[in-house]
Design a protein around this motif. Structure first.
Motif, mmCIF file in Angstrom:
data_model
loop_
_atom_site.group_PDB
_atom_site.id
_atom_site.type_symbol
_atom_site.label_atom_id
_atom_site.label_comp_id
_atom_site.label_asym_id
_atom_site.label_seq_id
_atom_site.Cartn_x
_atom_site.Cartn_y
_atom_site.Cartn_z
ATOM 1 N N GLU A 143 0.880 -1.121 0.147
ATOM 2 C CA GLU A 143 -0.020 -0.034 -0.014
ATOM 3 C C GLU A 143 0.800 1.125 0.117
ATOM 4 O O GLU A 143 0.546 2.271 -0.684
ATOM 5 C CB GLU A 143 -0.861 0.034 1.291
ATOM 6 C CG GLU A 143 -1.963 0.982 1.227
ATOM 7 C CD GLU A 143 -2.690 0.999 2.411
ATOM 8 O OE1 GLU A 143 -3.281 2.171 3.027
ATOM 9 O OE2 GLU A 143 -3.090 0.011 2.848
ATOM 10 N N ARG A 144 1.934 1.312 0.907
ATOM 11 C CA ARG A 144 2.774 2.440 1.054
ATOM 12 C C ARG A 144 3.433 2.823 -0.629
ATOM 13 O O ARG A 144 3.523 3.783 -0.746
ATOM 14 C CB ARG A 144 3.788 2.216 2.005
ATOM 15 C CG ARG A 144 4.600 3.366 2.098
ATOM 16 C CD ARG A 144 5.276 3.938 3.444
ATOM 17 N NE ARG A 144 4.436 3.912 4.530
ATOM 18 C CZ ARG A 144 5.016 4.182 5.608
ATOM 19 N NH1 ARG A 144 6.141 4.210 6.035
ATOM 20 N NH2 ARG A 144 4.246 4.223 6.782
ATOM 21 N N LEU A 145 4.004 1.700 -1.177
ATOM 22 C CA LEU A 145 4.735 1.934 -2.189
ATOM 23 C C LEU A 145 3.725 1.826 -3.516
ATOM 24 O O LEU A 145 4.399 1.914 -4.705
ATOM 25 C CB LEU A 145 5.857 0.671 -2.462
ATOM 26 C CG LEU A 145 6.848 0.571 -1.300
ATOM 27 C CD1 LEU A 145 7.660 -0.628 -1.489
ATOM 28 C CD2 LEU A 145 7.483 2.016 -1.477
ATOM 29 N N GLY A 146 2.584 1.460 -3.454
ATOM 30 C CA GLY A 146 1.602 1.422 -4.526
ATOM 31 C C GLY A 146 1.896 0.252 -5.564
ATOM 32 O O GLY A 146 1.861 0.658 -6.592
ATOM 33 N N VAL A 147 2.360 -0.808 -4.801
ATOM 34 C CA VAL A 147 2.520 -1.929 -5.831
ATOM 35 C C VAL A 147 1.772 -2.994 -5.253
ATOM 36 O O VAL A 147 1.085 -3.033 -4.112
ATOM 37 C CB VAL A 147 4.288 -2.284 -5.818
ATOM 38 C CG1 VAL A 147 4.908 -1.176 -6.366
ATOM 39 C CG2 VAL A 147 4.624 -2.719 -4.357
ATOM 40 N N SER A 148 1.699 -4.281 -5.937
ATOM 41 C CA SER A 148 1.047 -5.422 -5.381
ATOM 42 C C SER A 148 1.726 -6.177 -4.410
ATOM 43 O O SER A 148 3.128 -6.113 -4.161
ATOM 44 C CB SER A 148 0.779 -6.466 -6.530
ATOM 45 O OG SER A 148 2.251 -6.895 -7.038
ATOM 46 N N VAL A 149 1.049 -6.925 -3.608
ATOM 47 C CA VAL A 149 1.840 -7.772 -2.574
ATOM 48 C C VAL A 149 2.831 -8.575 -3.138
ATOM 49 O O VAL A 149 4.155 -9.076 -2.783
ATOM 50 C CB VAL A 149 0.786 -8.471 -1.709
ATOM 51 C CG1 VAL A 149 1.522 -9.556 -0.764
ATOM 52 C CG2 VAL A 149 -0.095 -7.603 -0.871
ATOM 53 N N SER A 150 2.520 -9.332 -4.423
ATOM 54 C CA SER A 150 3.586 -10.380 -5.008
ATOM 55 C C SER A 150 4.725 -9.391 -5.467
ATOM 56 O O SER A 150 6.027 -9.991 -5.379
ATOM 57 C CB SER A 150 2.917 -10.623 -6.086
ATOM 58 O OG SER A 150 2.606 -10.098 -7.310
ATOM 59 N N ARG A 151 4.510 -8.208 -5.938
ATOM 60 C CA ARG A 151 5.722 -7.268 -6.137
ATOM 61 C C ARG A 151 6.538 -6.850 -4.682
ATOM 62 O O ARG A 151 7.900 -7.141 -4.993
ATOM 63 C CB ARG A 151 5.330 -5.931 -6.939
ATOM 64 C CG ARG A 151 6.663 -5.331 -7.417
ATOM 65 C CD ARG A 151 7.143 -5.889 -8.490
ATOM 66 N NE ARG A 151 8.172 -5.189 -9.160
ATOM 67 C CZ ARG A 151 9.316 -5.811 -9.438
ATOM 68 N NH1 ARG A 151 9.474 -7.135 -9.717
ATOM 69 N NH2 ARG A 151 10.210 -5.009 -10.144
ATOM 70 N N VAL A 152 5.817 -6.881 -3.717
ATOM 71 C CA VAL A 152 6.685 -6.648 -2.492
ATOM 72 C C VAL A 152 7.330 -7.821 -2.216
ATOM 73 O O VAL A 152 8.736 -7.689 -1.827
ATOM 74 C CB VAL A 152 5.720 -6.272 -1.387
ATOM 75 C CG1 VAL A 152 6.496 -6.543 0.128
ATOM 76 C CG2 VAL A 152 5.304 -5.050 -1.651
ATOM 77 N N ARG A 153 6.778 -8.939 -2.348
ATOM 78 C CA ARG A 153 7.579 -10.269 -2.348
ATOM 79 C C ARG A 153 8.853 -10.311 -3.145
ATOM 80 O O ARG A 153 9.975 -10.923 -2.707
ATOM 81 C CB ARG A 153 6.718 -11.510 -2.403
ATOM 82 C CG ARG A 153 5.825 -11.848 -1.298
ATOM 83 C CD ARG A 153 4.909 -12.970 -1.433
ATOM 84 N NE ARG A 153 3.903 -13.155 -0.665
ATOM 85 C CZ ARG A 153 2.746 -12.935 -0.965
ATOM 86 N NH1 ARG A 153 2.267 -12.873 -2.289
ATOM 87 N NH2 ARG A 153 1.670 -13.051 -0.276
ATOM 88 N N GLN A 154 8.736 -10.000 -4.202
ATOM 89 C CA GLN A 154 9.994 -9.932 -5.032
ATOM 90 C C GLN A 154 10.893 -9.024 -4.771
ATOM 91 O O GLN A 154 12.209 -9.268 -4.601
ATOM 92 C CB GLN A 154 9.512 -9.671 -6.592
ATOM 93 C CG GLN A 154 8.612 -10.444 -7.213
ATOM 94 C CD GLN A 154 8.039 -9.994 -8.745
ATOM 95 O OE1 GLN A 154 8.112 -8.995 -8.994
ATOM 96 N NE2 GLN A 154 7.500 -10.861 -9.390
ATOM 97 N N TYR A 155 10.705 -7.700 -4.233
ATOM 98 C CA TYR A 155 11.766 -6.677 -3.879
ATOM 99 C C TYR A 155 12.228 -7.284 -2.404
ATOM 100 O O TYR A 155 13.498 -7.294 -2.322
ATOM 101 C CB TYR A 155 10.902 -5.450 -3.245
ATOM 102 C CG TYR A 155 10.268 -4.593 -4.448
ATOM 103 C CD1 TYR A 155 10.708 -4.656 -5.804
ATOM 104 C CD2 TYR A 155 9.247 -3.775 -4.199
ATOM 105 C CE1 TYR A 155 10.528 -3.889 -6.606
ATOM 106 C CE2 TYR A 155 8.571 -3.022 -5.197
ATOM 107 C CZ TYR A 155 9.394 -3.008 -6.391
ATOM 108 O OH TYR A 155 8.744 -2.158 -7.329
ATOM 109 N N LEU A 156 11.585 -8.027 -1.782
ATOM 110 C CA LEU A 156 12.180 -8.592 -0.409
ATOM 111 C C LEU A 156 13.152 -9.841 -0.883
ATOM 112 O O LEU A 156 14.342 -9.931 -0.294
ATOM 113 C CB LEU A 156 11.137 -9.183 0.704
ATOM 114 C CG LEU A 156 10.035 -8.135 1.029
ATOM 115 C CD1 LEU A 156 9.180 -8.702 2.099
ATOM 116 C CD2 LEU A 156 10.838 -7.027 1.870
#
Length: 172
Positions: A143-156
């Motif tokens: 939500e904070r970055l304006g991306v999907s949860v799956s994208r957050v997983r990729q970033y992590l």
């Protein structure tokens, strides 16, 4: 390389001779610190020496500027990080202030971490720090970055990969 082609070392030498003073002047305007400008100028040419192939370029100043801008960004980011750390220390009671040696070790560790995470995109770096330092969950980061949860997983995963590389080297 054919016998008539100049080596990278020779090409960098020519760039240094022809454009060093210009680059140094450009850096001085950006930094307002002659010594730091000198360091970054030298670092720019060292980066060129480290390149596997250095083609003769029609726009040598554009190439030098691109490299120097990256070094400037790194410098400003590290300076901001150090200022933030020292500002946090200033708020601590004297009884728990780290020694000068401990501060130096901590600052070096912060520089190392910054360099490590500096290889990530800004969103991947932010996601990793939100998760690891602030304890934020995937949905909150998304939500904070304006991306999907799956994208957050990729970033992590990218952040963890950088940590793995720093600890153990490139995976085979």
């Amino acid at each position: 390389m054919s016998a008539g082609e100049p080596t990278n070392q020779h090409l960098v030498g020519l760039l240094y001779r022809d454009h060093r003073d210009w680059l140094l002047g450009w850096l001085r305007k950006s930094l307002y610190c002659a010594e730091r400008a000198e360091d970054l100028s030298q670092d720019t040419f060292v980066r060129l020496l480290g390149r596997a192939d250095l083609p003769q370029t029609r726009e040598p100043r554009a190439l030098l500027t691109t490299i120097a801008k990256g070094l400037l960004i790194d410098h400003f980011r590290r300076s901001a990080l150090e200022r933030a750390y020292l500002e946090q220390l200033s708020g601590l009671p004297d009884a728990v202030q780290p020694s000068a040696e401990e501060q130096t070790i901590a600052l070096q560790a912060l520089r190392d971490i910054d360099r490590l995470l500096g290889r990530l995109s800004s969103k991947a770096r932010a996601a990793f720090l939100y998760n690891r330092l602030d304890g934020m969950g995937h949905a909150e980061i998304a939500e904070r970055l304006g991306v999907s949860v799956s994208r957050v997983r990729q970033y992590l995963a990218q952040g963890l990969r950088q940590c793995y590389i720093a600890q153990y080297g490139e995976p085979r």
